[in-house]
Design a protein around this motif. Structure first.
Motif, PDB file in Angstrom:
ATOM      1  N   ARG A  60     -23.716  29.743 -25.688  1.00  0.00           N
ATOM      2  CA  ARG A  60     -23.199  29.487 -24.345  1.00  0.00           C
ATOM      3  C   ARG A  60     -22.308  30.644 -23.922  1.00  0.00           C
ATOM      4  N   ASP A  61     -22.509  31.102 -22.694  1.00  0.00           N
ATOM      5  CA  ASP A  61     -21.710  32.223 -22.212  1.00  0.00           C
ATOM      6  C   ASP A  61     -20.432  31.714 -21.563  1.00  0.00           C
ATOM      7  N   SER A  62     -19.647  32.643 -21.002  1.00  0.00           N
ATOM      8  CA  SER A  62     -18.350  32.276 -20.441  1.00  0.00           C
ATOM      9  C   SER A  62     -18.486  31.365 -19.235  1.00  0.00           C
ATOM     10  N   TRP A  92     -26.143  27.791 -20.994  1.00  0.00           N
ATOM     11  CA  TRP A  92     -26.721  27.819 -22.333  1.00  0.00           C
ATOM     12  C   TRP A  92     -27.948  28.716 -22.357  1.00  0.00           C
ATOM     13  N   SER A  93     -28.084  29.457 -23.440  1.00  0.00           N
ATOM     14  CA  SER A  93     -29.213  30.366 -23.616  1.00  0.00           C
ATOM     15  C   SER A  93     -29.717  30.263 -25.040  1.00  0.00           C
ATOM     16  N   ASP A 102     -15.350  37.327 -21.886  1.00  0.00           N
ATOM     17  CA  ASP A 102     -16.474  37.970 -21.226  1.00  0.00           C
ATOM     18  C   ASP A 102     -17.761  37.886 -22.034  1.00  0.00           C
ATOM     19  N   GLY A 103     -17.663  37.734 -23.323  1.00  0.00           N
ATOM     20  CA  GLY A 103     -18.858  37.764 -24.176  1.00  0.00           C
ATOM     21  C   GLY A 103     -19.441  36.386 -24.392  1.00  0.00           C
ATOM     22  N   PRO A 104     -20.698  36.292 -24.858  1.00  0.00           N
ATOM     23  CA  PRO A 104     -21.318  34.995 -25.156  1.00  0.00           C
ATOM     24  C   PRO A 104     -20.656  34.335 -26.349  1.00  0.00           C
ATOM     25  N   GLN A 105     -20.612  33.020 -26.327  1.00  0.00           N
ATOM     26  CA  GLN A 105     -19.973  32.252 -27.384  1.00  0.00           C
ATOM     27  C   GLN A 105     -21.026  31.454 -28.132  1.00  0.00           C
TER      28      GLN A 105
END
Length: 443
Positions: A57-59, A63-64, A206-209
């Motif tokens: 999940r990004d900021s 979801w990706s 800023d980065g994906p989590q």
């Protein structure tokens, strides 16, 4: 969608990619593999066939999923062959647990599928119908297209799936269990090693989590007779035995992860851990407690894969010492092998076809072999003229089986006999009923 195969793609794009990549697969797939229940993208992973794909999940809260993992899972599914005639019964089973499943619990695909079919109050025809906005998939597989319903006695319904799909779903359930256990172990170890005085570092905004990065798990190890000679009534009660069984590969097919302990009900000994597919394949097709309909799947048990199955059945010390099989299996063998030349044929458009459906019943018990008699008969004869084909005393059936075993599987026959097991108890031990709650005990 970018052409890169190492980047992240949204869940909706992943849905379309999955369907596109598996369009020519023998196993039908469904849309909504990432976005519709029972997909668990927001928990950190999605099941595709027997493959676990981690989600991130990004900021912005979107979801990706890694595109390369979707492509890898699709390639694995495309390599699976499926025989639509090789079916495995998935339910319902008498004595199965009625406990409602939780959507947040592991897949438990058999319970989920049977519960959904029973809730619909319908069979495969309606289940196979397309309901708008409600995809029916398990691990990305569209089970509606391949579900088979059979009726017994005009009222009792049973549901069946191709064996290849059953093994895929078993692998998915096993992979999910391993994923969850590995993630919990990692989280627990992180919580223990992190100093309490230091607050956790905030993640980069800023980065994906990654909420649940993919944790490599050990593949199932081969079974090497670790449970040989142990009683099921004792072993099944030991704590942690289910987790231990899941660590082995199936002792029959050697490919799928084991799920249950196969044991002999006549002597009470454990044979080996097996997968659900092999566990179901071995089950005699009981009509009543002493009556078996001899299905086409016995051709595999006594022909193409006879050596593997005979070796497996003789993992029971009692059957190995007597050089025979449990009574239901021996009855099926007698009908399918010893009495196959007695089965009449009838005229058909394409030549002659075997008469009706074979059935075998017995009176008495293996514990009283002098009074035990096997009766082989024919059901659904087109002309109504054929009924009883043969009556075989139990002792004759045992002698015929011993001679056939020596020709078919000489290595198995050489390891059998009373002189091979000096420590076998003089009397059989009591056997408790299978307590797995899935209704999949064997005989």
């Amino acid at each position: 969608m970018p052409g890169r195969t190492d980047g992240l793609i949204p869940l909706g794009v992943a849905d379309a990619l999955w369907v596109e990549l598996t369009a020519d697969s023998a196993v039908p797939t469904a849309p909504g593999a990432f976005t519709c229940s029972p997909a668990r993208a927001r928990v950190g992973y999605v099941l595709l066939g027997g493959h676990v794909v981690g989600t991130v999940r990004d900021s912005g809260g979107r979801w990706s999923v890694p595109e390369v993992e979707v492509r890898r899972a699709a390639a694995e599914l495309n390599a699976v062959g499926m025989d639509r005639q090789d079916l495995v019964r998935i339910g319902p089973f008498r004595g199965a647990s009625r406990q409602e499943g939780n959507e947040e619990a592991p897949l438990r695909w058999r319970r989920r599928l049977v519960r959904e079919l029973q809730g619909l109050g319908c069979g495969s025809e309606r289940a196979a119908g397309r309901e708008v906005g409600r995809p029916h998939h398990l691990a990305g597989i569209d089970w509606r297209q391949i579900l088979v319903e059979q009726r017994r006695g005009g009222t009792r319904r049973t549901w069946w799936l191709p064996r290849a799909v059953v093994r895929l779903l078993d692998a998915a359930e096993h992979a999910e269990t391993q994923w969850v256990q590995a993630t919990r172990t990692r989280q627990a170890s992180t919580a223990v090693t992190e100093p309490p005085s230091r607050p956790r570092q905030a993640r980069a905004v800023d980065g994906p989590q990654a909420t649940s990065p993919q944790v490599p798990t050990a593949p199932p190890r081969p079974y090497d007779k670790e449970l040989e000679g142990q009683l099921y009534s004792v072993l099944s009660r030991k704590p942690g035995i289910s987790r231990k069984v899941a660590g082995w590969a199936c002792a029959v097919c050697h490919t799928a992860p084991a799920a249950v302990l196969d044991h002999c009900h006549e002597h009470g000994y454990v044979r080996a851990p097996v997968c659900q597919s092999c566990n179901t394949q071995e089950r005699p097709d009981h009509l009543y407690s002493n009556d078996i309909r001899v299905a086409n799947r016995y051709r595999r048990l006594f022909h193409t894969d006879a050596d593997d199955w005979l070796r497996h059945w003789h993992r029971c010390p009692g059957c190995r010492a007597r050089t025979t099989l449990p009574l239901p299996h021996l009855a099926a063998w007698t009908t399918h092998i010893a009495c196959r030349s007695l089965r009449p044929t009838h005229r058909a458009p394409r030549g002659r076809e075997p008469c009706g459906v074979l059935r075998v019943s017995w009176t008495g018990s293996w514990q009283a072999p002098r009074s035990c008699l096997l009766t082989v008969s024919v059901d659904f004869c087109p002309s109504g003229e054929h009924r009883v084909l043969a009556q075989v005393p139990y002792r004759d059936a045992v002698e015929r089986f011993g001679a056939w075993l020596a020709e078919t599987a000489p290595a198995v026959a050489a390891a059998a006999g009373p002189d091979r097991l000096d420590d076998l108890p003089a009397q059989s031990r009591p056997v408790i009923a299978d307590t797995s709650g899935e209704g999949l005990a064997l005989f």
